[in-house]
Design a protein around this motif. Structure first.
Motif, PDB file in Angstrom:
ATOM      1  N   ARG A  75       0.822  -1.217   0.000  1.00 53.15           N
ATOM      2  CA  ARG A  75       0.000   0.000   0.000  1.00 53.15           C
ATOM      3  C   ARG A  75       0.854   1.266   0.000  1.00 53.15           C
ATOM      4  NH1 ARG A  75      -3.564   2.368   3.690  1.00 53.15           N
ATOM      5  NH2 ARG A  75      -5.052   3.333   2.314  1.00 53.15           N
ATOM      6  N   PRO A  76       1.648   1.453  -1.045  1.00 52.35           N
ATOM      7  CA  PRO A  76       2.464   2.662  -1.130  1.00 52.35           C
ATOM      8  C   PRO A  76       1.658   3.854  -1.628  1.00 52.35           C
ATOM      9  CG  PRO A  76       2.772   1.384  -3.116  1.00 52.35           C
ATOM     10  CD  PRO A  76       1.846   0.579  -2.227  1.00 52.35           C
ATOM     11  N   HIS A  77       2.223   5.029  -1.462  1.00 51.71           N
ATOM     12  CA  HIS A  77       1.824   6.160  -2.288  1.00 51.71           C
ATOM     13  C   HIS A  77       2.416   5.891  -3.675  1.00 51.71           C
ATOM     14  CE1 HIS A  77       0.504   8.568   1.181  1.00 51.71           C
ATOM     15  NE2 HIS A  77       1.588   8.115   1.805  1.00 51.71           N
ATOM     16  N   VAL A  78       1.745   6.324  -4.726  1.00 50.54           N
ATOM     17  CA  VAL A  78       2.237   6.086  -6.080  1.00 50.54           C
ATOM     18  C   VAL A  78       2.259   7.406  -6.841  1.00 50.54           C
ATOM     19  CG1 VAL A  78       1.889   4.846  -8.256  1.00 50.54           C
ATOM     20  CG2 VAL A  78       1.323   3.730  -6.086  1.00 50.54           C
ATOM     21  N   VAL A  79       3.367   7.655  -7.530  1.00 54.26           N
ATOM     22  CA  VAL A  79       3.507   8.833  -8.388  1.00 54.26           C
ATOM     23  C   VAL A  79       3.910   8.336  -9.772  1.00 54.26           C
ATOM     24  CG1 VAL A  79       4.608  11.080  -8.706  1.00 54.26           C
ATOM     25  CG2 VAL A  79       4.302  10.147  -6.396  1.00 54.26           C
ATOM     26  N   ALA A  80       3.196   8.766 -10.806  1.00 55.16           N
ATOM     27  CA  ALA A  80       3.489   8.311 -12.164  1.00 55.16           C
ATOM     28  C   ALA A  80       3.568   9.493 -13.110  1.00 55.16           C
ATOM     29  CB  ALA A  80       2.423   7.329 -12.639  1.00 55.16           C
ATOM     30  N   HIS A  81       4.436   9.367 -14.107  1.00 55.96           N
ATOM     31  CA  HIS A  81       4.708  10.450 -15.038  1.00 55.96           C
ATOM     32  C   HIS A  81       4.480   9.996 -16.473  1.00 55.96           C
ATOM     33  CE1 HIS A  81       7.627  12.990 -17.449  1.00 55.96           C
ATOM     34  NE2 HIS A  81       6.930  13.918 -16.834  1.00 55.96           N
ATOM     35  N   SER A  82       3.793  10.812 -17.271  1.00 56.08           N
ATOM     36  CA  SER A  82       3.709  10.662 -18.718  1.00 56.08           C
ATOM     37  C   SER A  82       3.216   9.262 -19.104  1.00 56.08           C
ATOM     38  CB  SER A  82       5.068  11.004 -19.324  1.00 56.08           C
ATOM     39  OG  SER A  82       4.998  11.234 -20.695  1.00 56.08           O
ATOM     40  N   TYR A  83       3.946   8.562 -19.978  1.00 57.20           N
ATOM     41  CA  TYR A  83       3.525   7.221 -20.426  1.00 57.20           C
ATOM     42  C   TYR A  83       3.382   6.266 -19.247  1.00 57.20           C
ATOM     43  CZ  TYR A  83       3.298   3.208 -23.643  1.00 57.20           C
ATOM     44  OH  TYR A  83       2.900   2.087 -24.348  1.00 57.20           O
ATOM     45  N   GLY A  84       4.148   6.486 -18.192  1.00 46.08           N
ATOM     46  CA  GLY A  84       4.054   5.625 -17.020  1.00 46.08           C
ATOM     47  C   GLY A  84       2.717   5.692 -16.313  1.00 46.08           C
ATOM     48  N   VAL A  85       1.952   6.752 -16.559  1.00 45.86           N
ATOM     49  CA  VAL A  85       0.622   6.871 -15.953  1.00 45.86           C
ATOM     50  C   VAL A  85      -0.309   5.781 -16.480  1.00 45.86           C
ATOM     51  CG1 VAL A  85      -1.443   8.336 -15.804  1.00 45.86           C
ATOM     52  CG2 VAL A  85       0.827   9.346 -15.497  1.00 45.86           C
ATOM     53  N   LEU A  86      -0.142   5.386 -17.740  1.00 47.56           N
ATOM     54  CA  LEU A  86      -1.079   4.449 -18.355  1.00 47.56           C
ATOM     55  C   LEU A  86      -1.079   3.103 -17.645  1.00 47.56           C
ATOM     56  CD1 LEU A  86      -0.320   5.250 -22.103  1.00 47.56           C
ATOM     57  CD2 LEU A  86      -1.981   6.342 -20.576  1.00 47.56           C
ATOM     58  N   GLY A  87       0.091   2.515 -17.462  1.00 47.74           N
ATOM     59  CA  GLY A  87       0.168   1.253 -16.748  1.00 47.74           C
ATOM     60  C   GLY A  87      -0.221   1.397 -15.291  1.00 47.74           C
ATOM     61  N   THR A  88       0.135   2.538 -14.704  1.00 47.59           N
ATOM     62  CA  THR A  88      -0.208   2.779 -13.306  1.00 47.59           C
ATOM     63  C   THR A  88      -1.715   2.803 -13.109  1.00 47.59           C
ATOM     64  OG1 THR A  88       1.832   4.008 -12.920  1.00 47.59           O
ATOM     65  CG2 THR A  88       0.008   4.423 -11.409  1.00 47.59           C
TER      66      THR A  88
END
Length: 246
Positions: A75-88
């Motif tokens: 149960r982490p906090h999650v930060v995603a950027h650009s193309y990485g947002v899609l899989g996240t």
């Protein structure tokens, strides 16, 4: 080993950092000061050493989602950027209770803003680069690279930029993604949507994404697409994470 590599630094609650087309170091360098309070877990997506090459030979956000799913167990906090947002988004939608909070930075989700000519043009540029790589029309390639934050001027493209274009070539197109935003919103996941106020199309996408997720909205100019390096953004993240540390 076929698993993606996660490099951890710092101490405290874990924050999973999912980069896009640029390396973790380029994407997240502006957050290093947060390691005093948080464990920063830098995911290296497939094709980015020391992680293995993509299973299918191309960047694919659906594979990213499978790679990310087991990393959410704590149960982490999650930060995603650009193309990485899609899989996240795909991973979190499958198990929305597995994250404490979610921060999304300038994702390529053009479908959220239909009939907008600026958004449509940005999507066309990105698709051209993914489809044609270094054979993309030179003017369009440079236009897209500048939006994406690459160090591009009127001279020859730097070797590192060429490597990035070749890595992205053939990747699954973002326009195929339809993340289940409704599941994330319904679960009450705390979400922050952030942008750098450097491209009107990305601002509109982020506005629409924030509305769809009932999210907080942050705009931090000064670092272009690499919002994590913008003045005040690390402090904004720290405040957001502290508010949802439960």
């Amino acid at each position: 080993m076929d698993e993606v590599v996660v490099v951890r630094t710092g101490s405290g609650p874990e924050v999973l950092l999912v980069h896009g087309g640029a390396s973790p170091r380029t994407t997240w360098g502006g957050l290093s000061s947060l390691a005093d309070r948080w464990t920063l877990a830098y995911v290296h997506r497939r094709g980015y050493p020391p992680s293995p090459a993509p299973r299918t030979g191309r960047q694919d956000y659906e594979v990213d989602a499978l790679d990310l799913a087991p990393l959410l167990v704590g149960r982490p906090h999650v930060v995603a950027h650009s193309y990485g947002v899609l899989g996240t988004l795909a991973a979190v939608a499958s198990a929305p209770d597995s994250v404490r909070s979610l921060t999304l930075i300038e994702p390529p989700l053009a479908f959220l803003v239909p009939d907008d000519p600026d958004v449509a043009r940005l999507e066309r540029l990105g698709d051209a680069v993914l489809t044609h790589g270094m054979d993309t029309d030179p003017a369009e390639l440079r236009e897209f690279l500048r939006v994406a934050g690459a160090p591009v001027d009127d001279g020859p493209l730097p070797d590192g930029v060429i490597t990035g274009v070749r890595r992205a070539h053939g990747g699954r197109l973002p326009g195929e993604s339809r993340p289940r935003l409704d599941l994330i919103r319904r679960a009450g996941v705390p979400v922050l949507v952030a942008s750098g106020n450097h491209t009107a199309a990305l601002e509109r996408i982020c506005d629409a994404l924030a509305a769809a997720l009932d999210a907080e909205r942050a705009v931090h100019p000064g670092a272009g697409h690499f919002v994590a390096a913008a003045p005040g953004f690390a402090e904004r993240l720290d405040t957001f994470w502290r508010a949802h540390e439960n």
